[in-house]
Design a protein around this motif. Structure first.
Motif, PDB file in Angstrom:
ATOM      1  N   HIS A 165       0.813  -1.217   0.000  1.00 57.07           N
ATOM      2  CA  HIS A 165       0.000   0.000   0.000  1.00 57.07           C
ATOM      3  C   HIS A 165       0.846   1.266   0.000  1.00 57.07           C
ATOM      4  O   HIS A 165       0.307   2.372   0.107  1.00 57.07           O
ATOM      5  N   GLY A 166       2.160   1.099  -0.122  1.00 56.89           N
ATOM      6  CA  GLY A 166       3.044   2.255  -0.129  1.00 56.89           C
ATOM      7  C   GLY A 166       3.439   2.730   1.254  1.00 56.89           C
ATOM      8  O   GLY A 166       4.022   3.809   1.390  1.00 56.89           O
ATOM      9  N   LEU A 167       3.117   1.945   2.285  1.00 55.67           N
ATOM     10  CA  LEU A 167       3.447   2.298   3.664  1.00 55.67           C
ATOM     11  C   LEU A 167       4.786   1.681   4.056  1.00 55.67           C
ATOM     12  O   LEU A 167       5.115   0.573   3.654  1.00 55.67           O
ATOM     13  N   TYR A 168       5.539   2.410   4.895  1.00 60.48           N
ATOM     14  CA  TYR A 168       6.871   1.957   5.297  1.00 60.48           C
ATOM     15  C   TYR A 168       6.827   1.263   6.658  1.00 60.48           C
ATOM     16  O   TYR A 168       6.093   1.671   7.565  1.00 60.48           O
ATOM     17  N   ASN A 169       7.647   0.213   6.786  1.00 61.47           N
ATOM     18  CA  ASN A 169       7.881  -0.467   8.059  1.00 61.47           C
ATOM     19  C   ASN A 169       9.350  -0.282   8.418  1.00 61.47           C
ATOM     20  O   ASN A 169      10.236  -0.614   7.615  1.00 61.47           O
ATOM     21  N   ILE A 170       9.608   0.258   9.611  1.00 64.10           N
ATOM     22  CA  ILE A 170      10.965   0.615  10.011  1.00 64.10           C
ATOM     23  C   ILE A 170      11.330  -0.129  11.288  1.00 64.10           C
ATOM     24  O   ILE A 170      10.568  -0.131  12.260  1.00 64.10           O
ATOM     25  N   LEU A 171      12.508  -0.756  11.292  1.00 67.58           N
ATOM     26  CA  LEU A 171      13.006  -1.498  12.448  1.00 67.58           C
ATOM     27  C   LEU A 171      14.406  -0.995  12.788  1.00 67.58           C
ATOM     28  O   LEU A 171      15.299  -1.012  11.945  1.00 67.58           O
ATOM     29  N   SER A 172      14.581  -0.535  14.032  1.00 64.76           N
ATOM     30  CA  SER A 172      15.873   0.016  14.456  1.00 64.76           C
ATOM     31  C   SER A 172      16.348  -0.700  15.708  1.00 64.76           C
ATOM     32  O   SER A 172      15.572  -0.916  16.651  1.00 64.76           O
ATOM     33  N   THR A 173      17.648  -1.081  15.723  1.00 70.45           N
ATOM     34  CA  THR A 173      18.211  -1.886  16.818  1.00 70.45           C
ATOM     35  C   THR A 173      19.492  -1.251  17.342  1.00 70.45           C
ATOM     36  O   THR A 173      20.277  -0.680  16.580  1.00 70.45           O
ATOM     37  N   ILE A 174      19.692  -1.374  18.674  1.00 76.11           N
ATOM     38  CA  ILE A 174      20.930  -0.912  19.288  1.00 76.11           C
ATOM     39  C   ILE A 174      21.420  -1.985  20.266  1.00 76.11           C
ATOM     40  O   ILE A 174      20.611  -2.612  20.954  1.00 76.11           O
ATOM     41  N   ARG A 175      22.724  -2.202  20.301  1.00 78.88           N
ATOM     42  CA  ARG A 175      23.294  -3.191  21.218  1.00 78.88           C
ATOM     43  C   ARG A 175      23.354  -2.610  22.626  1.00 78.88           C
ATOM     44  O   ARG A 175      23.674  -1.449  22.814  1.00 78.88           O
ATOM     45  N   GLU A 176      23.062  -3.466  23.615  1.00 82.34           N
ATOM     46  CA  GLU A 176      23.080  -3.029  25.001  1.00 82.34           C
ATOM     47  C   GLU A 176      24.518  -2.859  25.505  1.00 82.34           C
ATOM     48  O   GLU A 176      25.429  -3.570  25.066  1.00 82.34           O
ATOM     49  N   GLU A 177      24.688  -1.908  26.407  1.00 81.52           N
ATOM     50  CA  GLU A 177      25.962  -1.713  27.092  1.00 81.52           C
ATOM     51  C   GLU A 177      25.715  -1.785  28.591  1.00 81.52           C
ATOM     52  O   GLU A 177      24.664  -1.347  29.082  1.00 81.52           O
ATOM     53  N   GLU A 178      26.680  -2.312  29.316  1.00 76.75           N
ATOM     54  CA  GLU A 178      26.487  -2.590  30.743  1.00 76.75           C
ATOM     55  C   GLU A 178      26.125  -1.352  31.549  1.00 76.75           C
ATOM     56  O   GLU A 178      25.293  -1.413  32.459  1.00 76.75           O
ATOM     57  N   ASP A 179      26.725  -0.204  31.200  1.00 75.66           N
ATOM     58  CA  ASP A 179      26.467   1.007  31.990  1.00 75.66           C
ATOM     59  C   ASP A 179      25.103   1.638  31.686  1.00 75.66           C
ATOM     60  O   ASP A 179      24.691   2.587  32.342  1.00 75.66           O
ATOM     61  N   LYS A 180      24.373   1.091  30.709  1.00 83.32           N
ATOM     62  CA  LYS A 180      23.075   1.657  30.343  1.00 83.32           C
ATOM     63  C   LYS A 180      21.906   0.723  30.684  1.00 83.32           C
ATOM     64  O   LYS A 180      20.747   1.069  30.444  1.00 83.32           O
TER      65      LYS A 180
END
Length: 271
Positions: A192-207
């Motif tokens: 239908h022309g719609l976007y699907n966006i997936l964003s990933t970040i690796r975990e860090e111990e201090d966060k």
């Protein structure tokens, strides 16, 4: 022996005058025809996702003419959005309607539940027994906010945005720090022309004990469309544990009071 024909200066001038006369006469006729016909359509239509949009192709003439064709269609490959005069029909999310009153003819295309796939340039063409006219409109679809979700565990955090239009960029923040450069983002466009966006970040111990915030930035609109907080997995476990402990203590108190009430009732019964 073949002799080349030669024209005198006077003859050449006569032929030149004849061509100029024909050109001027044709220009005058075309101008008169174009002035006797008018084709009107809105130059641009902007709609939100899911709205119903009506495109009107209005033709009028000062003189009675034989209208052979009025057609309104989307100028794009493999697109089916099109309507023709006096061929009223409904096909999927497209409905066509025609009206004829005296020297006015109207062709309407109704786009129901419009999606970005129907965005683009639409051409209106009118053919009569005296000439052809063209005009166009541009349909723009915006504000498709869709839905969002997030997930976080000990190894990574994820933000997702589904059913988005226009296309966007995910910005990540930890406290007041922009950490977008440390992320990996993927996106695809659906039917239908719609976007699907997936964003990933690796975990860090201090966060691990602090929440992230991810926001969907739409460059073409110069604004954020959506945002969400990705809660720490550790804090979620603590809250869950506290909730279970709270429920357990609450249950113990209730059982204690039930026992006291039962004992009082038994004593009264014996007396």
């Amino acid at each position: 022996m073949i002799r080349a024909l030669k024209f005198s200066p006077a003859s050449r001038m006569h032929h030149g005058f004849a061509w100029v006369s024909i050109f001027c006469f044709t220009s005058v006729v075309n101008a008169a025809v174009s002035q006797s016909m008018q084709l009107q359509i809105r130059p641009q239509v902007t709609a939100r996702c899911g709205e119903n949009v009506t495109l009107m192709c209005n033709f009028s003439s000062l003189k009675q003419m034989d209208v052979q064709l009025i057609k309104l269609s989307l100028l794009a490959d493999n697109k089916t959005e099109k309507c023709e005069y006096k061929n009223d029909q409904a096909d999927g999310n497209v409905r066509c309607e025609s009206t004829d009153k005296d020297s006015y003819q109207t062709l309407a295309m109704i786009l129901t539940n419009i999606m970005p796939v129907s965005e683009g340039k639409y051409l209106c063409k009118v053919a009569t027994n005296v000439g052809v006219l063209y005009n166009h409109t541009y349909v723009k679809v915006q504000d498709c906010s869709g839905s969002s979700d997030s997930f976080r565990n000990a190894s990574h955090a994820v933000c997702s945005f589904s059913g988005i239009h226009p296309s966007g960029v995910v910005h990540w923040f930890w406290e007041d720090n922009n950490i977008t450069n440390a992320t990996i983002t993927q996106q695809d466009r659906g039917q239908h022309g719609l976007y699907n966006i997936l964003s990933t970040i690796r975990e860090e111990e201090d966060k691990l004990n602090y929440p992230y915030k991810c926001l969907l930035w739409i460059p073409s609109l110069n604004k954020y469309l959506s945002s969400q907080e990705v809660t720490s997995s550790v804090s979620q476990k603590v809250k869950s544990s506290e909730s279970q402990e709270g429920n357990s203590s609450e249950t113990a108190v209730k059982l204690h009071w039930i026992c006291i009430v039962v004992e009082i009732l038994m004593l009264n019964f014996r007396m």
